[in-house]
Design an enzyme around this catalytic site. Structure first.
Site, PDB file in Angstrom:
ATOM      1  N   GLN A 157      34.328  45.428  43.533  1.00 16.11           N
ATOM      2  CA  GLN A 157      34.176  46.786  44.066  1.00 16.11           C
ATOM      3  C   GLN A 157      33.411  47.657  43.071  1.00 16.11           C
ATOM      4  OE1 GLN A 157      35.460  48.227  47.127  1.00 16.11           O
ATOM      5  NE2 GLN A 157      33.973  49.726  46.461  1.00 16.11           N
ATOM      6  N   ASP A 194      40.751  56.824  46.330  1.00 14.89           N
ATOM      7  CA  ASP A 194      41.270  55.600  46.956  1.00 14.89           C
ATOM      8  C   ASP A 194      42.652  55.961  47.519  1.00 14.89           C
ATOM      9  OD1 ASP A 194      41.914  52.957  47.629  1.00 14.89           O
ATOM     10  OD2 ASP A 194      42.385  52.346  45.578  1.00 14.89           O
ATOM     11  N   ARG A 244      42.258  36.883  46.125  1.00 15.56           N
ATOM     12  CA  ARG A 244      42.848  38.229  46.305  1.00 15.56           C
ATOM     13  C   ARG A 244      44.356  38.028  46.222  1.00 15.56           C
ATOM     14  NH1 ARG A 244      41.520  43.284  50.210  1.00 15.56           N
ATOM     15  NH2 ARG A 244      39.830  43.326  48.722  1.00 15.56           N
ATOM     16  N   ARG A 264      28.497  46.182  48.835  1.00 15.70           N
ATOM     17  CA  ARG A 264      29.377  45.082  48.406  1.00 15.70           C
ATOM     18  C   ARG A 264      28.652  43.744  48.536  1.00 15.70           C
ATOM     19  NH1 ARG A 264      34.891  45.729  48.419  1.00 15.70           N
ATOM     20  NH2 ARG A 264      34.787  43.706  47.368  1.00 15.70           N
ATOM     21  N   CYS A 294      36.406  53.483  48.101  1.00 15.12           N
ATOM     22  CA  CYS A 294      36.242  52.030  48.253  1.00 15.12           C
ATOM     23  C   CYS A 294      36.523  51.573  49.677  1.00 15.12           C
ATOM     24  CB  CYS A 294      37.156  51.308  47.266  1.00 15.12           C
ATOM     25  SG  CYS A 294      38.893  51.751  47.483  1.00 15.12           S
ATOM     26  N   HIS A 337      39.779  45.433  40.402  1.00 13.19           N
ATOM     27  CA  HIS A 337      38.947  45.132  41.575  1.00 13.19           C
ATOM     28  C   HIS A 337      37.482  45.132  41.099  1.00 13.19           C
ATOM     29  CE1 HIS A 337      37.850  44.502  45.599  1.00 13.19           C
ATOM     30  NE2 HIS A 337      38.199  45.637  46.161  1.00 13.19           N
TER      31      HIS A 337
HETATM   32  N1   CP Z   1      37.242  47.901  49.429  1.00 12.26           N
HETATM   33  C1   CP Z   1      37.779  46.708  49.769  1.00 12.26           C
HETATM   34  O1   CP Z   1      37.983  45.818  48.930  1.00 12.26           O
HETATM   35  O2   CP Z   1      38.026  46.571  51.089  1.00 12.26           O
HETATM   36  P1   CP Z   1      38.847  45.384  51.777  1.00 12.26           P
HETATM   37  O3   CP Z   1      40.276  45.531  51.334  1.00 12.26           O
HETATM   38  O4   CP Z   1      38.658  45.596  53.248  1.00 12.26           O
HETATM   39  O5   CP Z   1      38.283  44.070  51.306  1.00 12.26           O
HETATM   40  N1  NVA Z   2      43.933  50.194  45.806  1.00 16.09           N
HETATM   41  C1  NVA Z   2      43.754  49.590  47.102  1.00 16.09           C
HETATM   42  C2  NVA Z   2      42.359  49.104  47.260  1.00 16.09           C
HETATM   43  C3  NVA Z   2      42.030  48.445  48.559  1.00 16.09           C
HETATM   44  C4  NVA Z   2      40.617  47.974  48.612  1.00 16.09           C
HETATM   45  C5  NVA Z   2      44.746  48.459  47.270  1.00 16.09           C
HETATM   46  O1  NVA Z   2      44.948  47.690  46.314  1.00 16.09           O
HETATM   47  O2  NVA Z   2      45.345  48.336  48.340  1.00 16.09           O
END
Ligand code: CP
Ligand code: NVA
Length: 310
Positions: A136, A226, A106, A294, A266, A133
């Site tokens: 997701q 989102d 990440r 997930r 999400c 992502h």
């Molecule tokens: N939707 C999602 O990826 O959540 P987190 O940021 O909690 O992993």
């Molecule tokens: N678009 C958001 C998604 C979090 C799961 C971010 O990148 O923070």
């Protein structure tokens, strides 16, 4: 296994039939799991999670997935997981692949995921970057198929930002033959590079962008949103709240969608910004089934990539 894919960085690695096979595998895994079956499908395998940003769903669902399948996981968070700080991204990748069987990254920059994968002899899974992502989006399609059945032709309307989540969802929709509409303020529509990439890969897919939320939702089977400000964009928060204020999913907007329409997010959600509590807690919301999916989707990804890469 099903795809012979080495890395999962954006979803563009999948062809249509391989993508459906992963979804079907996830459906089988979920059905077994609901019957109490947790077979040791990845015994003694170890997953590394290297996260530059916080996470609830991605981290816990991947870690539980590994444990439930007889393997284990090691989490490197912001103090140890700052890839490229103590040593180069390439050196990090070339070292950790001697210890674990796959990694989930990440990151802030998608370039880090690409550079890591280039130097990794084990599968690299994008657990969210600024661009994509993919995990997701796989769980999202799994959720839509469970709500509406496996037929193509659904219309998914994403009301909000042209961000990592909506980019991956647009690709996933194209892979299963759904129509995708991004509805948001024009400066936050998908950028030219993404549109070019998308159109080249999916010349026949339906992808529309609109700045009129009331019009966009008219034929939606799914309304999705989102946060307006993603991780890493915090300095733009005030500006974004002003720009997106007409794109909140609330009772008024939702009443313009067809009766059967479902709501997805999400998560994490900023209640009172992109969505009201009445919608996220309302009758049409499937956000917690979506969050639960997930883990099932990621088990399928892990099986495919760890066993398929051997
Ligand atoms: N939707 C999602 O990826 O959540 P987190 O940021 O909690 O992993
Ligand atoms: N678009 C958001 C998604 C979090 C799961 C971010 O990148 O923070």
């Amino acid at each position: 296994m099903v795809t012979q894919m080495k890395h999962l960085l954006s979803l563009l690695e999948y062809n249509e039939s391989a993508f459906v096979k992963v979804l079907e595998l996830a459906e089988k895994i979920k059905s077994d799991w609901t019957k109490g079956k947790r077979p040791d499908l990845l015994p003694r395998k170890v997953l590394g999670l290297i996260f530059e940003k916080p996470s609830l769903r991605t981290r816990v669902s991947f870690e539980s997935a590994m444990m439930q399948m007889g393997g284990n996981s090691i989490f490197l968070g912001t103090s140890d997981g700052q890839i490229g700080v103590r040593e180069t991204v390439a050196d990090f990748a070339r070292t950790i692949c001697h210890y674990v069987d796959a990694v989930v990254l990440r990151t802030f920059s998608h370039a880090t995921v690409v550079e890591f994968a280039k130097n990794s002899s084990i599968p690299v899974i994008n657990g969210l970057s600024d661009q994509f992502h993919p995990c997701q989006a796989i769980a999202d399609i799994l959720t839509i198929r469970q709500a509406f059945g496996p037929k193509p032709g659904k219309t998914v309307v994403f009301v909000g930002d042209g961000n990592n989540v909506s980019r991956s969802l647009a690709i996933a929709c194209a892979l299963v033959g759904y129509h995708f509409i991004l509805s948001g303020p024009k400066p936050y529509h998908f950028d030219k590079d993404f549109i070019t990439l998308f159109s080249k890969r999916f010349p026949n897919a339906v992808l529309n962008q609109s700045a009129d939320a009331n019009d966009s939702v008219k034929n939606a089977d799914i309304l999705y949103t989102d946060v307006w400000t993603s991780m890493g964009q915090e300095s733009e928060n005030e500006k974004r709240i002003k720009k997106f204020k007409d794109f909140q999913i609330n009772d008024r907007l939702f009443s313009k969608a067809p009766k059967h329409c479902k709501f997805m997010h999400c998560l994490p959600a900023h209640r009172g910004e992109e969505v009201t509590g009445s919608i996220i807690d309302g009758r049409a919301s499937i956000v917690f089934e979506q969050a639960g999916n997930r883990m099932h989707a990621q088990k399928a990804i892990l099986l495919d990539m760890i066993l398929g890469s051997k």
